[in-house]
Write a protein that holds these residues in place. Structure first.
Motif, PDB file in Angstrom:
ATOM      1  N   ASN A  38       0.829  -1.203   0.000  1.00  0.00           N
ATOM      2  CA  ASN A  38       0.000   0.000   0.000  1.00  0.00           C
ATOM      3  C   ASN A  38       0.868   1.260   0.000  1.00  0.00           C
ATOM      4  O   ASN A  38       0.571   2.228  -0.695  1.00  0.00           O
ATOM      5  CB  ASN A  38      -0.919   0.009   1.214  1.00  0.00           C
ATOM      6  CG  ASN A  38      -1.974  -1.068   1.139  1.00  0.00           C
ATOM      7  OD1 ASN A  38      -1.900  -2.060   1.843  1.00  0.00           O
ATOM      8  ND2 ASN A  38      -2.928  -0.894   0.252  1.00  0.00           N
ATOM      9  N   PHE A  39       1.936   1.223   0.805  1.00  0.00           N
ATOM     10  CA  PHE A  39       2.838   2.382   0.834  1.00  0.00           C
ATOM     11  C   PHE A  39       3.439   2.610  -0.550  1.00  0.00           C
ATOM     12  O   PHE A  39       3.446   3.722  -1.068  1.00  0.00           O
ATOM     13  CB  PHE A  39       3.961   2.167   1.852  1.00  0.00           C
ATOM     14  CG  PHE A  39       3.543   2.447   3.268  1.00  0.00           C
ATOM     15  CD1 PHE A  39       3.129   3.713   3.645  1.00  0.00           C
ATOM     16  CD2 PHE A  39       3.575   1.458   4.223  1.00  0.00           C
ATOM     17  CE1 PHE A  39       2.743   3.978   4.942  1.00  0.00           C
ATOM     18  CE2 PHE A  39       3.180   1.706   5.525  1.00  0.00           C
ATOM     19  CZ  PHE A  39       2.769   2.971   5.886  1.00  0.00           C
ATOM     20  N   GLY A  52       3.836   5.565  -5.407  1.00  0.00           N
ATOM     21  CA  GLY A  52       3.876   5.393  -6.859  1.00  0.00           C
ATOM     22  C   GLY A  52       2.833   6.261  -7.543  1.00  0.00           C
ATOM     23  O   GLY A  52       3.102   6.889  -8.569  1.00  0.00           O
ATOM     24  N   SER A  53       1.640   6.340  -6.949  1.00  0.00           N
ATOM     25  CA  SER A  53       0.579   7.136  -7.576  1.00  0.00           C
ATOM     26  C   SER A  53       0.929   8.623  -7.511  1.00  0.00           C
ATOM     27  O   SER A  53       0.620   9.382  -8.424  1.00  0.00           O
ATOM     28  CB  SER A  53      -0.764   6.864  -6.896  1.00  0.00           C
ATOM     29  OG  SER A  53      -0.785   7.412  -5.605  1.00  0.00           O
ATOM     30  N   GLY A  64      -4.499   6.187  -1.332  1.00  0.00           N
ATOM     31  CA  GLY A  64      -4.520   6.665   0.060  1.00  0.00           C
ATOM     32  C   GLY A  64      -5.603   5.943   0.832  1.00  0.00           C
ATOM     33  O   GLY A  64      -5.393   5.500   1.967  1.00  0.00           O
ATOM     34  N   SER A  65      -6.768   5.792   0.212  1.00  0.00           N
ATOM     35  CA  SER A  65      -7.881   5.100   0.881  1.00  0.00           C
ATOM     36  C   SER A  65      -7.515   3.646   1.147  1.00  0.00           C
ATOM     37  O   SER A  65      -7.810   3.120   2.224  1.00  0.00           O
ATOM     38  CB  SER A  65      -9.134   5.139   0.013  1.00  0.00           C
ATOM     39  OG  SER A  65      -9.575   6.448  -0.152  1.00  0.00           O
ATOM     40  N   SER A  66      -6.887   3.003   0.144  1.00  0.00           N
ATOM     41  CA  SER A  66      -6.512   1.599   0.336  1.00  0.00           C
ATOM     42  C   SER A  66      -5.576   1.452   1.525  1.00  0.00           C
ATOM     43  O   SER A  66      -5.725   0.552   2.350  1.00  0.00           O
ATOM     44  CB  SER A  66      -5.817   1.049  -0.903  1.00  0.00           C
ATOM     45  OG  SER A  66      -6.644   1.180  -2.013  1.00  0.00           O
ATOM     46  N   ILE A  86       8.785   6.492   7.274  1.00  0.00           N
ATOM     47  CA  ILE A  86       7.511   5.822   7.537  1.00  0.00           C
ATOM     48  C   ILE A  86       7.586   4.348   7.151  1.00  0.00           C
ATOM     49  O   ILE A  86       7.227   3.465   7.923  1.00  0.00           O
ATOM     50  CB  ILE A  86       6.386   6.533   6.762  1.00  0.00           C
ATOM     51  CG1 ILE A  86       6.140   7.898   7.394  1.00  0.00           C
ATOM     52  CG2 ILE A  86       5.119   5.722   6.752  1.00  0.00           C
ATOM     53  CD1 ILE A  86       5.257   8.803   6.585  1.00  0.00           C
ATOM     54  N   GLU A  87       8.108   4.106   5.948  1.00  0.00           N
ATOM     55  CA  GLU A  87       8.163   2.714   5.494  1.00  0.00           C
ATOM     56  C   GLU A  87       9.150   1.878   6.297  1.00  0.00           C
ATOM     57  O   GLU A  87       8.895   0.713   6.582  1.00  0.00           O
ATOM     58  CB  GLU A  87       8.528   2.661   4.011  1.00  0.00           C
ATOM     59  CG  GLU A  87       7.354   2.957   3.122  1.00  0.00           C
ATOM     60  CD  GLU A  87       7.794   3.176   1.703  1.00  0.00           C
ATOM     61  OE1 GLU A  87       7.523   2.312   0.874  1.00  0.00           O
ATOM     62  OE2 GLU A  87       8.433   4.209   1.431  1.00  0.00           O
TER      63      GLU A  87
END
Lengths: 472, 785
Positions: B112-113, B118-119, B140-142, B705-706
């Motif tokens: 998801n990150f 990527g988006s 972001g929602s995912s 964060i990751e």
């Protein structure tokens, strides 16, 4: 201690061994089936710590590769637009050579002018070309057409409304390339040098920083006689506005016979109404003169109005300061004029050397051919010939742009191969971390299977053995 | 000597052999009975009797006992090992469950990150694309949903513990009941007759072991043969009475283990219950806290950037905060609590917020700095401060959220963008004549003193008195401005203002005919004191003012500003030697710009001044000292106010359970703040969001964060791997202790066979003996015939 071995111990041990071996087989089988050594974090937690960032990085690289494709497509589109612009300039050069030939008739010239006008509009269209709804030459202002052709009273000017910031995207780690460049770099790239003012008025370029481009016309008109400089006896005549002499003008009054000389010119008998006085240079001044003129000698000041936009905005010159800034309302440019030698009215040609961009050159050629200012044939001829160089310079700017786009393209090529290398090495690393070595895993599995079977056999044999079999 | 003795001895031998056979039979029969301890016949030779005064004759064998072969030490170790093993079993099950909840590396949060970043990177290529913007919102929602889902799963596991614990408690209670009953029976059976109640003891031991597997117990044997059981120091079984364990939900929402009717919490140190309680109370909450921290900081950092960006339109028209203040002082009024104590999910620190108001028609931008102090301001004060800005309205809505709106025809944002037209007052070569102080305040002003301002020939005398200044020896620019503006006659024809810390006096009339002069008729020398030019200093306005255009984007790290000062008088692009000096907020000169004949400032392409800020000038004339100021903002919200009230945020919520994407973004992706200057192709804010990926955050132990998430995964992986290794080790250990027990108490069939053969032969021999004695007796009887 000596261990007593009991039957249940044998069974428990056998069970434990079978469980252990089958667990090993299960693990090996999972690795073979998924092809991965790492199926859950606990399989190798420390490898997991390296795996996640590596996968994120690979995903990044994939995005960057996509970006390089996008950049490639955009660069190709920009390159073909610039190539088209270059062919327009080639056509313009052909037409210019053809038109500057003295044998061409005026009507033919006008029809060539019509074609040049079409080339101009085509060129604006090329500069405004877009791809996928984004202007190619508008910098970060991708949503609107960056170039605007402004035409007022037959005078044309192309304004750049795009952004001055480049729209950049990342194509390799830490390396960005320009996707949409500000188009004035290509279409309005100039190398400004000195401005010249040619003509008869005596106005000179002040050598200051002017901002106009191409050709302009400096109109000098008679404004008024500075009233504070008028001696008693002299007043402006009814035709004063037609006067051609400007600047400080000496006068000399002779009592008998009563005559007045202006600017060292021939004396004229006075009193006179709207007398046409000529200076030594041949310029005229229309005055009403009554006798006597007192004081008998002195200096009149003929003030002038300067304009570069056909009289829309005028700058009054009272000769107390020089240079004077003359503003053009069309493109808001400024021309600084040295008025110390300004002496007569008229229209001078202003050439902003080195500022002939693609549009200015097209407009100048068109205007010279269509000749709204009614230049003489010789003058037009001269101007067309001088424009050949300017057009070729403007063409060079396009070619330089094309070259730049080409260089960016080949850089992109290099970056892509670097990116491919990075992807390959990361994929290798990733595979080393997470992929099972099939040969090794399978041989391991075979070995475990062998162990399993062996332990089954041994167990079977042992649990069968008992004293019971021998007691009858 | 009588033959009776011989027969008797034979009889005893027969009986002993029979007992031996029966014991072996019992052992063989129970060879596979769990918890069975093998039994042995204890026999001894009977007391002899004396004949002929010295000679002793044996009287056969005597069976004294049938005994269990048990090593109490091994039994104790086995009970302990069962407890450890039970705890390890739970540990392994729980960690595997948690590990599979993460679903790594196949499809967990790490994907998801990657997808979200990527988006963003894709949107960077075409920031105005609605589809790509929708993609960012979707990813972001995912991510948010994956975090919610993970939290839900963790709390399910946590909450499911009580049910499991209750089941085990019921089991323990049944076993404890059985132990108490057996205690009674054993005491009765053993008391008085000296034998041992072997099979009952085995049964009791079996029950105790079952309890040990669930919760470790201390076993104390009384002299009567009964045992007492203790859990965590509390008696569970005392003799023939068993207490009941109970499990309930404690005040903290977590399971609580007590004796029924008591509220003293019991914490067994081994067994399955130990494992379950430890996971519920420590491990899972710690893991959840880590995810909450991750989500909190993700929202904080993302929103810090997003709230200070510019949406596709180039401005916001209205915005409603996502987070409401609470009425913590309990006076029934929302919004009057101090920001530091108003229950907002993110902390507000003392700092500043820059508000840019855009005139949609002209594109003119007015930037205003709003100081934020959470210890003295309430949300209502913030709303008032925003409302004080021209064309802006703000209020606290009935739910306690901040609502901000621009007047019609205007838009707003909180971006750190540069004001492209900073000289709105025209104090730098404007059409109105103006004078500026040559240095910034504070000034040493002698009072009383009189400053004469001559506007278009008319004199306006400004009298400075001591009461206008806190300390005339350190008169600030603002105090001087107020003192001059208090002369209403002058305020009608001109103005005094503070431009970048310098005092500027300007006429209101414009054009080349307008004049402005300053003089000091006495008392005092205010011109000298205020570093204003001394006479002759009459300056004219001009018909066309200098057009000032600022561009680029500020790359410095500190909020501040650049002050541009004309070093001399003259016409830009004409007067040789004309320069413009640029000072930063500390008063340090950062650049000197050539405005003479060689100047580049009039060109088409902007000239960089410093730190990415560019300047372009239009033609016109300057008076010495004329000045303009442009604010250079690196962080347009140093207070985190916008994040805390949730104005134009990307993520709503503040922990892993409630994080979600701002629903407004889902309905209109154009609200995504991708730009920093309002150009549709500007992706500067996306750059900032993307660079977040590399940032080590202090609040996440100096990892990105990751990486922080990766560390959690690694940690769970280590724990799961450790738990797996442990359970295998404990399995082996349990097997080995069980083997030791078996080696003492287990039945070996071969052995029993031998016993059988042995006692069978003994039986046969005894029979032969009796036969022999019988024959002898018969012989004797026949003798008498």
């Amino acid at each position: 201690m000596t261990l007593r071995i009991t039957q249940s111990m044998l069974f428990t041990r056998a069970l434990q061994d079978i469980r252990n071996s089958s667990r090993g087989i299960l693990r090996a089988q999972e690795q073979v089936a998924t092809g991965r050594r790492l199926n859950r974090p606990s399989d190798d937690p420390s490898a997991m710590l390296r795996l996640l960032p590596l996968r994120a990085e690979l995903q990044d690289f994939a995005n960057l590769t996509e970006n390089t494709h996008l950049a490639d497509e955009t660069l190709n589109a920009a390159a073909s637009a610039l190539e088209e612009a270059s062919s327009v300039m080639t056509r313009l050069q052909e037409l210019l050579v053809q038109a500057s030939n003295g044998t061409i008739s005026t009507s033919d010239r006008k029809s060539v002018g019509v074609e040049v006008d079409q080339l101009l509009r085509h060129m604006v269209g090329i500069a405004n070309s877009s791809r996928g709804g984004s202007s190619l030459f508008g910098g970060t202002r991708t949503e609107s057409a960056p170039f605007q052709l402004v035409e007022v009273d037959g005078r044309a000017h192309v304004a750049y409304r795009g952004a001055s910031e480049r729209h950049e995207i990342e194509v390799a780690p830490g390396v960005s390339t320009t996707l949409y460049a500000p188009g004035n770099q290509y279409f309005q790239r100039t190398d400004r040098s000195a401005t010249t003012i040619t003509g008869t008025t005596g106005a000179k370029s002040a050598g200051a920083h002017d901002t106009g481009s191409g050709y302009a016309t400096l109109d000098v008109t008679f404004a008024q006689l500075d009233p504070t400089t008028l001696p008693s006896g002299i007043t402006p005549g009814s035709g004063i506005a037609n006067s051609t002499a400007v600047g400080p003008l000496s006068f000399a009054f002779t009592a008998a016979p009563a005559s007045l000389s202006i600017g060292g010119g021939p004396p004229l008998a006075v009193p006179v109404l709207n007398g046409e006085f000529r200076t030594a240079n041949g310029d005229t001044l229309y005055l009403d003169v009554a006798t006597p003129v007192s004081p008998a000698t002195g200096t009149l000041l003929g003030e002038a109005d300067l304009s570069t936009d056909l009289g829309k905005t005028v700058t009054r010159v009272d000769f107390s300061t020089s240079p004077v800034a003359v503003r053009d309302s069309l493109d808001d440019s400024v021309l600084h004029v040295d008025v110390s030698t300004l002496q007569r009215t008229g229209s001078d040609v202003v050439t902003f050397h080195g500022t002939f961009d693609v549009f200015t050159a097209l407009i100048a050629v068109r205007d010279t051919l269509q000749n709204p200012g009614n230049l003489s044939a010789d003058e037009s001829q001269l101007r067309l010939q001088s424009l050949i160089d300017e057009v070729s310079n403007a063409h060079d700017a396009i070619l330089t742009g094309l070259q730049e786009v080409g260089i960016r393209g080949s850089n992109l090529e290099l970056l892509r191969s670097r990116l491919d290398n990075l992807i390959a090495s990361d994929t290798d690393n990733l595979s080393n971390i997470e992929d099972a070595d099939l040969a090794e895993t399978i041989s391991e599995m075979t070995q475990k299977q062998f162990n399993f079977e062996a332990s089954l056999q041994v167990s079977a044999r042992i649990v069968q053995t008992s004293l019971l079999q021998f007691l009858r | 000597m009588s033959f009776g003795i011989g027969l008797n001895a034979g009889l005893k031998a027969l009986a002993a052999a029979r007992y031996g056979i029966e014991t072996a039979g019992q052992n063989v029969a129970n060879a596979n009975t769990p918890g069975y301890s093998r039994q042995r016949l204890i026999q001894a030779s009977a007391y002899p009797f004396w004949v002929n005064g010295g000679l002793q004759v044996g009287t056969g064998v005597e069976v004294s006992d049938i005994r269990r072969l048990v090593d109490e030490g091994i039994e104790r170790r086995l009970r302990l090992q069962l407890g450890i093993h039970g705890s390890a079993e739970v540990d392994f099950a729980r960690w595997s469950e948690l590990e599979s909840s993460l679903n790594e590396p196949a499809g967990g949060l790490s994907n998801n990150f990657t997808d979200l970043f990527g988006s963003l990177s894709k949107l960077q290529t075409q920031p105005s694309s609605r589809a790509l913007r929708g993609g960012v919102v979707q990813e972001g929602s995912s991510l948010a949903q994956a975090m919610n889902e993970l939290t839900r799963r963790l709390s399910d596991i946590e909450r499911g513990s009580l049910t499991e614990i209750k089941g085990y408690v019921r089991e323990i209670n049944e076993h404890a009941e059985a132990v108490a009953k057996l205690n009674d029976q054993i005491a009765v059976a053993e008391n008085g007759n000296g034998g041992s109640a072997n099979d009952m003891r085995d049964a009791r031991e079996r029950h105790i072991k079952e309890i040990s597997r669930l919760a470790d117990v201390r076993v104390l044997e009384r002299s009567s043969g009964a045992v007492d059981l203790q859990i965590d120091g509390t008696l569970l079984v005392a003799g023939n009475r068993a207490s009941k364990l109970a499990a309930s939900q404690g005040d903290d929402g977590k399971s609580m283990l007590t004796l029924a009717g008591s509220d003293v919490e019991l914490s067994p140190s081994g067994g399955r219950l130990h494992g379950l309680l430890r996971h519920e109370k420590t491990e899972i909450p710690a893991l959840r806290a880590k995810f909450d921290r991750l989500a909190h900081n993700l929202a904080l950092e993302f929103n810090r950037i997003h709230t200070t960006g510019v949406p596709l339109a180039g401005y916001y028209e209205s915005s409603l905060g996502a987070n409401a203040v609470q009425d913590l002082n309990g006076n029934g009024v929302l919004g009057d609590d101090l920001l530091s104590r108003s229950g907002l999910p993110f902390d507000i620190t003392a700092g500043e917020v820059y508000l840019s108001v855009t005139d949609k028609e002209s594109g003119e931008i007015e930037q205003t700095r709003i100081a934020i102090d959470p210890d003295s301001m309430s949300l209502q004060d913030v709303a008032d401060a925003i409302s004080a800005v021209a064309n802006m309205q703000a209020s606290v809505d009935p739910a306690g959220r901040l609502r901000v709106r621009a007047s019609s025809g205007y838009g707003f944002d909180f971006s750190p963008r540069l004001d492209p037209n900073p000289d709105s007052l025209g104090t730098f070569g404007g059409v109105q004549p103006s004078h500026a102080s040559s240095s910034s305040g504070p000034f040493t002003l002698t009072v009383p003193s009189t400053l004469r301002i001559t506007v278009d020939g008319s004199n306006y005398d400004v009298n400075f008195t001591a009461s206008q200044f806190a300390n005339p020896a350190a008169a600030t620019v603002d105090e001087v401005v107020d003192a001059i503006q208090s002369n209403t006659a002058f305020a009608n024809v001109g103005m005094a203002t503070n431009v970048g810390g310098r005092l500027v006096i300007r006429s209101n009339s414009s054009g080349s005919g307008a004049t402005l002069g300053l003089s000091q008729p006495g008392p005092g020398t205010p011109l000298t004191d205020l570093t204003l030019p001394t006479p002759p200093n009459t300056v004219n306005g001009q018909d066309r003012g200098v057009n000032v255009k600022i561009g680029g984007s500020f790359t410095g790290e500190q909020n501040g500003g650049f002050t541009f000062v004309a070093d001399g008088a003259g016409t830009i692009g004409v007067t040789s030697g004309l320069t413009i000096s640029v000072y930063d907020a500390d008063g340090t000169k950062v650049a000197t710009l050539d405005a003479g004949p060689e100047t580049k400032l009039l060109d088409n392409s902007p000239i960089e001044v410093a730190d990415g800020v560019t300047l372009q000038l239009g033609p016109g004339s300057l008076t010495q000292g004329q000045v303009f100021h442009v604010a250079t903002v690196a962080d347009s919200d140093t207070s985190d106010l916008l994040v805390a009230v949730g104005l134009n945020s990307f993520f709503h919520g503040s922990d892993a359970g409630d994080i979600r994407v701002n629903p407004d973004l889902a309905t209109s992706p154009s609200l995504l703040a991708a730009s920093l200057d309002g150009d549709q192709g500007n992706a500067a804010n996306l750059d900032r969001l993307l660079s977040l990926r590399e940032h080590a955050l202090g609040s996440l132990d100096d990892s990105s964060i990751e990486d922080f998430y990766g560390d959690i995964v690694g940690e769970v992986g280590f724990e799961a791997a450790g738990a797996e290794a442990l359970i295998y080790a404990e399995d082996e250990l349990l097997t080995s202790v069980q083997a030791q027990r078996d080696s003492v108490s287990g039945v070996n069939l071969d052995e029993e066979m031998i016993e059988l053969v042995k006692y069978q032969q003994a039986f046969e021999a005894a029979s032969r003996f009796i036969n022999t004695v019988n024959e002898l007796t018969e012989t004797l009887i026949n003798l008498g015939r």
